[in-house]
Design a protein around this motif. Sequence first.
Motif, short mmCIF file in Angstrom:
data_model
loop_
_atom_site.label_atom_id
_atom_site.label_comp_id
_atom_site.label_asym_id
_atom_site.label_seq_id
_atom_site.Cartn_x
_atom_site.Cartn_y
_atom_site.Cartn_z
N ASN A 267 36.62 35.74 15.96
CA ASN A 267 35.89 34.73 15.04
C ASN A 267 36.65 34.64 13.96
OD1 ASN A 267 33.69 34.47 16.61
ND2 ASN A 267 32.28 35.58 15.52
N THR A 268 36.62 33.43 13.18
CA THR A 268 37.27 33.24 11.95
C THR A 268 36.35 33.00 10.82
OG1 THR A 268 38.89 32.15 13.15
CG2 THR A 268 38.96 31.45 10.98
N LYS B 72 40.60 36.39 10.43
CA LYS B 72 40.16 36.82 11.60
C LYS B 72 39.34 38.16 11.41
CE LYS B 72 41.76 33.75 14.78
NZ LYS B 72 40.80 32.80 15.46
N ASP C 91 33.08 30.67 11.52
CA ASP C 91 33.32 29.79 12.65
C ASP C 91 32.59 28.44 12.47
OD1 ASP C 91 35.06 31.17 14.06
OD2 ASP C 91 33.96 31.59 15.68
N GLU D 242 41.81 31.86 5.41
CA GLU D 242 41.25 32.19 6.57
C GLU D 242 41.46 33.57 7.34
OE1 GLU D 242 42.04 29.26 9.67
OE2 GLU D 242 41.26 27.58 8.38
#
Length: 545
Positions: A104-105, A119, A80, A117
């Motif tokens: 949250n990434t 998750k 994040d 990216e």
Amino acid sequence: MSIEITYTFDNQFQSSICKSTQMKVNSTNTPIKKKSKFIPYLLLLSTIMFFQYSWSQNISVKIIDATTKEVIPYATINIDKKEHLISNAEGFFNLPETALQDDNTLIITYLGYKNLEVKVSQLSKLDYIIALTPTIFELDDVQVNGEKPNPYSIMATVKANLAVNYGSKNSPTKDMLFVRKSTATYPNEIVVDVNQSTGFSKQALKKVNNDIQSFTNTLIASPPKEYTDMLCNLYTNTIKKDNKSFVSHKMNVLKATVLKNEGSATSSEELKQIGIKTMLKHLDSTKYYRIKSGLIGSRDTISLRKDFNKKKIKSKSSDKSTLLTTTKYNLTQFIQNNNLGTSSEHDFINNPDLYRYKFEGTTFTEDNDYAFVLTFSPKKSKAKYTGKLYINESDYAVLRAEYQLDEGEKLNNVNLKWLLGIKVAQNNNKGILMYRKKSDEKNYYLHYASEENGNYFYVNRPLKFIEITKEDKDILSLDIKFEGNATTKTEFLNLSHSLVTDIDVTKVVENEFKLVAIKSYDPKIWKGYHAIEPLAELKRFRVKD
């Protein structure tokens, strides 16, 4: 209190529910006649608790190449856009439970690969394996100002910009750091011959030889190793005194552990002390001795007298050097030595005239800019290293450096084998340095560093324990031959770098800390904390009782 659940389900799921809810359940698969209207609620509660339990710990994720399926070491994982982790040499990284929120990434970046990216909620579907796609090096199309890149011009610009790219802005900062250090000694040969003894009976001398042999056999069979892990906050500030500026550091240790065999040694000095203690056990405990090696005598007095050792302990306790001060000093020195703007440690960057450079192509950076890729090798005799550099095309900052000693090269070679019976040579020195741009400034800070050193040592010396007395002296004389290798590896990870105020630093109170001794690596110890995922070697290491 026990509750019988009147429902039929398989043993495996039943066992999971029992562990999660601590309820007593009928252990057979046969239906229980008496049924309860609370069954659906109990099952729902049990299931929720089961999954909460399975997620309430740090998890391990693996990063691989999407094409070759090989692991990708030292990839950066951004959580994040707040904290930055790193994958270890085996491609794994440790995700703490504080970062396990589904939304949250994770942004995974690695020079030479496309950014990805993911998750947190997607990790289970990916079997906790993340695959990165390599980018293509297009050598023929790369041009700078209409010309092919010249590696020597690139390095000249890199050197000219070092002070700007890595210089300090004198702003107060806070860095959350994780440091892992491992040391090991690998004896190849240990020979101890007692050739004179005036204070020993034959039986005592036999016991001495047995103890020495046992000590040397143990060292060779189980090479001494030590691992220390530390997570801390380091505060840095520039203060002025008498019109002079000084860099000040404050450190708070959040967690620190040590894993080593009790009584083992991992340095030549520790081995020496253990050897001396082994000999002292067989000397008169009421007397004082000094040590002499060849023509070299020691002024240090040694003894097993309780009153003497009490004085030594008291003397040590008055020493201002503490674990906190020595650890902080070593850590700040490590950071300083790897600051490309101020340190001369890495001559393949700050003294490019010594090396040959080859332009290998370009790749994308974390910010989707271009980075030049150069390899280097020695050109002059003073040059010792080979390796690879990744250089930002926009500001000519070194983003990543990989280096190792060229084949046959040695550092700090001291050969007094025939004169004093001593030879020492640093035959291994390699590392990886990675730098990140500060979010609030234009310059860079050290994000990750891995440094490995190896030393060959040879000692073949006479040794005497001589009683300190005016009358007849007890003397124990030995010949010692000790040959082997020692290694030290340090891993440094800056998890987060941020600006703070002078007041913030002033409020920091430093507290002394202790290393928590553990018998094996246990991921539960780092539950909720950031840590570099250990290699398989560390996971296998166990302290012998």
